[in-house]
Design a protein around this motif. Structure first.
Motif, PDB file in Angstrom:
ATOM      1  N   GLY A 186       5.411  61.878  57.609  1.00  0.00           N
ATOM      2  CA  GLY A 186       4.277  61.344  58.370  1.00  0.00           C
ATOM      3  C   GLY A 186       2.939  61.673  57.718  1.00  0.00           C
ATOM      4  O   GLY A 186       2.840  62.543  56.845  1.00  0.00           O
ATOM      5  N   CYS A 224       0.636  67.199  60.651  1.00  0.00           N
ATOM      6  CA  CYS A 224       1.291  65.891  60.718  1.00  0.00           C
ATOM      7  C   CYS A 224       1.004  65.235  62.069  1.00  0.00           C
ATOM      8  O   CYS A 224       1.199  65.845  63.115  1.00  0.00           O
ATOM      9  CB  CYS A 224       2.801  66.071  60.501  1.00  0.00           C
ATOM     10  SG  CYS A 224       3.723  64.550  60.685  1.00  0.00           S
ATOM     11  N   CYS A 281       8.789  65.007  57.954  1.00  0.00           N
ATOM     12  CA  CYS A 281       9.103  63.650  58.415  1.00  0.00           C
ATOM     13  C   CYS A 281       8.428  62.571  57.568  1.00  0.00           C
ATOM     14  O   CYS A 281       8.619  61.381  57.822  1.00  0.00           O
ATOM     15  CB  CYS A 281       8.711  63.495  59.889  1.00  0.00           C
ATOM     16  SG  CYS A 281       6.950  63.359  60.148  1.00  0.00           S
ATOM     17  N   CYS A 292       4.980  64.744  63.735  1.00  0.00           N
ATOM     18  CA  CYS A 292       5.856  65.820  64.219  1.00  0.00           C
ATOM     19  C   CYS A 292       5.135  67.122  64.511  1.00  0.00           C
ATOM     20  O   CYS A 292       5.728  68.052  65.037  1.00  0.00           O
ATOM     21  CB  CYS A 292       7.012  66.039  63.240  1.00  0.00           C
ATOM     22  SG  CYS A 292       6.543  66.929  61.743  1.00  0.00           S
ATOM     23  N   CYS A 330       3.675  64.787  55.181  1.00  0.00           N
ATOM     24  CA  CYS A 330       4.457  65.826  55.859  1.00  0.00           C
ATOM     25  C   CYS A 330       5.813  65.993  55.167  1.00  0.00           C
ATOM     26  O   CYS A 330       6.557  65.036  54.998  1.00  0.00           O
ATOM     27  CB  CYS A 330       4.647  65.438  57.319  1.00  0.00           C
ATOM     28  SG  CYS A 330       5.768  66.526  58.220  1.00  0.00           S
TER      29      CYS A 330
HETATM   30 ZN   LIG Z   1       5.837  65.362  60.242  1.00  0.00          ZN
END
Ligand SMILES: [Zn+2]
Length: 250
Positions: free
Chosen positions: A17, A33, A15, A36, A12
């Motif tokens: 992620g 993601c 973030c 988030c 991502c």
């Molecule tokens: Zn994210």
């Protein structure tokens, strides 16, 4: 279908992620993601591929370009001009609209002496029309314009950033040319809107390769906050699945 890729999103952008498979549309995989909720095309198409997609679209638009002249449109942009005026406060407002199209916003503020407004767009037809009205519009990418640092008090990007091949580079450039304390108004399709949730894969805005990035309200907040903005408002409270964000460079 085989696609040429510019680069691959392994995680991502917002973030860091881990992404998981969300949908596959027209041969493009979209990941979302886990952390988030931001969704993104996994393999970002090459310049060549994007050029072909947009060139076809522009040819049609150029050939048949007819300005939209409805009174409701005029009113909508007049209202946006007023909102910008109120948000920007006293003094002269140097305004840039990225993706200005036929120049509706530029036109709406053209008689207000507090504004010094200009716009850029990829599409030749709408830019030519805007220029024929005496508006300051350029057929260009943001990077090609090579604006000086801190050139603008206010930058508007309506349904633009979801198309950008290099989202991170683009936001860096926007940040660079915006004055400290200047404001950024963004509108994008909203992935957290009820219409997106109800329609799933059939949601009309899920359209790679034109749309490469899909924000939720929280994802766009985080994206801008991490890049030095303070969020003044962020919501998709509307019958349309549009996420509107006003943010200030701090
Ligand atoms: Zn994210």
């Amino acid at each position: 279908m085989r696609h040429d890729n510019a680069y691959k999103n392994d995680s991502c952008l917002i973030c860091g992620g881990e992404g998981e498979f969300y949908h596959e549309i027209a041969g493009y995989v979209i990941d979302r993601c886990r952390v988030c909720g931001f969704a993104y095309v996994r393999d970002i198409p090459s310049d060549f591929e994007l050029f072909q997609v947009y060139d076809q679209g522009y040819k049609t638009r150029e050939g048949l370009f007819a300005p939209k002249l409805r009174k409701s449109r005029k009113f909508k942009y007049w209202l946006l001009g007023r909102m910008i005026r109120l948000a920007a406060g006293r003094g002269k407002v140097r305004l840039l609209e990225i993706g200005c199209g036929q120049g509706s916003l530029l036109q709406a503020v053209s008689n207000d002496r507090h504004f010094d407004a200009e716009g850029i767009d990829y599409a030749q037809g709408p830019v030519d029309y805007a220029r024929s009205l005496g508006l300051k519009a350029s057929q260009s990418s943001l990077e090609q314009m090579q604006y000086a640092p801190e050139s603008f008090d206010f930058i508007v990007a309506i349904h633009v950033i979801e198309h950008m091949q290099n989202l991170d580079t683009a936001i860096q450039e926007i940040t660079r040319i915006l004055k400290k304390g200047g404001q950024l108004y963004i509108v994008v399709p909203c992935l957290s809107h009820i219409k997106a949730r109800l329609n799933g894969k059939r949601w009309k805005y899920l359209g790679p390769p034109e749309h490469l990035w899909y924000f939720t309200t929280q994802a766009l907040r985080t994206f801008l906050e991490k890049r030095g903005f303070q969020i003044l408002f962020a919501h998709c409270i509307s019958h349309r699945a549009h996420l509107r964000v006003l943010a200030k460079k701090i």
